[in-house]
Design a protein around this motif. Structure first.
Motif, PDB file in Angstrom:
ATOM      1  N   ALA A   1      69.983  23.740 -22.837  1.00  0.00           N
ATOM      2  CA  ALA A   1      70.309  24.644 -21.731  1.00  0.00           C
ATOM      3  C   ALA A   1      69.051  25.376 -21.264  1.00  0.00           C
ATOM      4  O   ALA A   1      68.806  25.525 -20.065  1.00  0.00           O
TER       5      ALA A   1
ATOM      6  N   THR B   1      66.522  22.953 -19.492  1.00  0.00           N
ATOM      7  CA  THR B   1      66.975  22.477 -18.181  1.00  0.00           C
ATOM      8  C   THR B   1      66.582  23.464 -17.087  1.00  0.00           C
ATOM      9  O   THR B   1      66.200  23.075 -15.986  1.00  0.00           O
ATOM     10  N   HIS B   2      66.656  24.757 -17.425  1.00  0.00           N
ATOM     11  CA  HIS B   2      66.373  25.759 -16.399  1.00  0.00           C
ATOM     12  C   HIS B   2      64.946  26.269 -16.445  1.00  0.00           C
ATOM     13  O   HIS B   2      64.465  26.873 -15.484  1.00  0.00           O
TER      14      HIS B   2
ATOM     15  N   TRP C   1      74.716  28.661 -15.295  1.00  0.00           N
ATOM     16  CA  TRP C   1      74.179  29.111 -16.583  1.00  0.00           C
ATOM     17  C   TRP C   1      73.077  30.146 -16.425  1.00  0.00           C
ATOM     18  O   TRP C   1      72.999  31.088 -17.163  1.00  0.00           O
TER      19      TRP C   1
END
Lengths: 323, 317
Positions: free
Chosen positions: B115, B118-119, B88
């Motif tokens: 998303a 998470t990063h 991603w």
């Protein structure tokens, strides 16, 4: 939503009315004469007739039916033949005991079943999965009284760790110095064996439902999306798979809660737990009609209301469902 | 050196009947801002390539040869934790939204926030939400719909949301797997145009997977035609569509109607692709080929260069 709940409540009232009618008919068709046990053999026939007239049993059947409906609507369920106490009072004493034991049992086994089912599905085909699945199948197919007696024999009699029956110890509850905590602990202590029995019997069903539902969910595309987003396995399992997988489990938990009110008769009898299930069986065997009638009505209402609660809960868990 | 290089990639699935070679010796390269279309019928291995690039092959699938190099780093050598961090962030994916790519019980905006967080765990939730607002504006979705559930979106809106999600971390490469297949042609056209603009704006490399060669030709500068796990022809769109050299590409083009040009009957390709289990001799298209040579059945054809960037896997050229 409010509209839906109101509609459902109206339906419930209609169904309860039908149940009341069926109960009325059923009890008049049942063998055995309720008056027989009240009528003393030494009574004169005139006295007996007067008693029957007092009870209203000489009236035409439709008059009896109307009186019965009126009494039910005003909450007058009569006096128990056996105890001589108002039926509502007896139910009021027994019901909390049943609710305490069974809702604790159902919730504990549901929480464990969901957690272990999740684990089994996640480790499908591995040793964890095999052990959990086999254990569920075995425990869930056990014969409840046998399991209960086994637990009583091992932990109550042989090891003498737990009391073998009842809900309280007289010496604790009669002692004026006992605090609330001590009393609560006494009840919990008595609950361990029946709770253990319920847990062993029921966790397997939830585990198996959760496992298969979870396996279905894991095939869905949004699981691939979650993985592609770089989420950790734990996040995928707990935030994406499980919230979709436990929907069917909720139904089965709700329905077990409903049916445990009466379905617990076996457990309550084996452990002499002073609950409503045991009372119901006792009332039927003793021809204690007022008590039996009210208990049946209670069971029916609980089933109907639990169904409604499950349906409403479903709408909160699954946003696609709107009423 | 290109941004993404796929070198002699082979992928196998372990099945009950033996190893299935879903992808066999596939090579291509994509630069930033470029798009490559992978075309072919179902089962030709195009989605498998996409999944391999994401490091998301199913448990029975694995890369059995070749490698994937992104920005000079060999992805096949990374362990699961490294790979997860790069997913991603480096390579994102646009899924076909009709296929339940969004979690039905989670709010759409929340799935994009997830998303991002998470990063970028250092971000505040508020900040992530703010970014999602920006993404919604970018793909033309009303910001107010962020807190809706997927089933409250139309097909086109879901597709836009999926695109917004793919853009969330500013990836270098986006794999678009049949992104518009389930949409009606008008919405399809809008979304393709917008995707193209976003690609230019952010200089993203796109790998466009589709069975529809006409869509691919509109969107991509380069085309790779897949057949039975092999890339049988590859080149710029102009080369491949202008002078298709492989009989399969020619047959594929004949089976679609052309908007301009004379009317002609559509010709379907008779037969079906071979099973990919066990050893194979000769060319895989041989049984369906209208112009097979005698050598085709014996030796697998090599990739031959026929133009500046035009390669064909056929002995007949």
């Amino acid at each position: 939503m409010t509209r839906y709940v109101i509609n459902r409540l109206v339906q419930i009232v209609v169904i309860l009315f039908m149940i009341l009618t069926i109960l009325f008919v059923l009890f008049r068709l049942a063998p055995g004469d309720p008056v027989a046990r009240m009528v003393d053999p030494n009574m004169t026939p005139e006295d007996a007739a007067r008693l029957i007239a007092q009870l209203g049993l000489d009236l035409p059947i439709w008059r009896q039916y109307l009186t019965y409906l009126g009494n039910c609507l005003t909450g007058n369920f009569g006096h128990s033949f056996h105890y001589g106490l108002p039926v509502l009072e007896i139910i009021g004493q027994r019901l909390p005991n049943t609710i305490l034991l069974f809702s604790t049992g159902v919730l504990l086994s549901a929480v464990a079943g969901i957690a272990w089912g999740k684990l089994a599905a996640w480790n499908k085909g591995k040793a964890t999965d095999l052990w959990l699945t086999v254990a569920s199948l075995i425990t869930h197919t056990l014969f409840l009284p046998w399991l209960a007696l086994l637990l009583i024999w091992v932990f109550g009699y042989k090891l003498d760790w737990f009391p073998i029956n009842g809900m309280i110890s007289d010496e604790v509850w009669l002692d004026p110095d006992s605090g609330v905590l001590l009393k609560a602990w006494d009840v919990a202590y008595h609950m361990i064996l029946p709770l253990g029995t319920l847990f062993i019997m029921h966790f397997g069903a939830y585990l198996l439902v959760m496992r298969s539902s979870m396996l279905e969910t894991l095939k869905e595309d949004y699981i691939i999306t979650a993985r592609a987003k770089g989420l950790t396995e734990k996040a995928i399992r707990n935030h994406h798979a499980a919230p979709n997988a436990w929907l069917p489990v909720v139904t089965s938990v709700g329905l077990s809660l409903a049916f445990s009110i009466n379905g617990g008769a076996l457990t309550e009898t084996v452990f002499s737990w002073p609950g409503i299930g045991r009372e119901l069986v006792f009332a039927v065997s003793q021809n204690d009609y007022p008590l039996a009638q009210a208990s049946f009505l209670l069971v029916a209402s609980v089933v109907l209301i639990s169904n409604l609660v499950v349906d409403v809960l479903y709408a909160y868990l699954d946003p696609r469902i709107r009423y | 050196m290109a941004l993404l290089e796929v070198n002699h990639l082979s992928i196998g699935y372990q099945t009950a009947k033996g190893l299935l070679r879903a992808v066999d010796d596939v090579s291509f390269a994509v630069d930033a801002g470029q798009s490559l279309g992978l075309v072919g019928e179902s089962g030709c291995g195009k989605t498998t390539i996409g999944m391999a690039l994401m490091g998301l092959l199913p448990p029975n699938g694995s890369i059995v040869g070749g490698n994937v190099v992104l920005d000079g780093q060999d992805l096949s050598g990374l362990d699961e934790a490294d790979l997860r961090q790069r997913r991603w962030r480096d390579i994102a994916m646009i899924f076909q939204a009709a296929m339940n790519a969004l979690n039905p019980v989670q709010r759409v905006g929340e799935q994009i926030v997830e998303a991002i967080l998470t990063h970028k765990p250092e971000l505040e939730r508020e900040e992530a939400l703010h970014q999602v607002e920006g993404l919604y504006q970018l793909v033309g979705l009303p910001v107010g719909r962020m807190h809706d559930f997927p089933h409250q979106y139309s097909g086109g809106m879901k597709q836009r949301a999926v695109i917004a999600m793919a853009l969330a971390l500013n990836p270098k490469v986006i794999i678009a797997d049949e992104p518009t297949t389930a949409l009606d042609v008008i919405v399809q056209d809008q979304i393709l145009k917008e995707t193209k603009e976003l690609q230019k704006e952010f200089n993203i490399a796109i790998i466009f997977i589709s069975h529809d060669i006409s869509i691919v030709s509109e969107v991509c500068e380069m085309i790779g035609v897949m057949y039975a796990g092999q890339m049988v022809e590859r080149g710029t769109t102009r080369e491949v569509l202008g002078q298709p050299r492989h009989p399969y590409t020619q047959a594929l083009l004949n089976s679609f109607p052309a908007l301009g040009g004379p009317r002609r009957p559509l010709r379907p390709i008779p037969g079906e692709p071979p099973l990919l289990i066990g050893r194979r001799f000769g060319c895989r298209f041989c049984d369906r080929c209208p112009v097979p040579a005698s050598s085709c059945k014996l030796e697998p054809p090599e990739l031959v260069q026929v133009g500046e960037t035009h390669f064909v896997r056929c002995d007949n050229v």
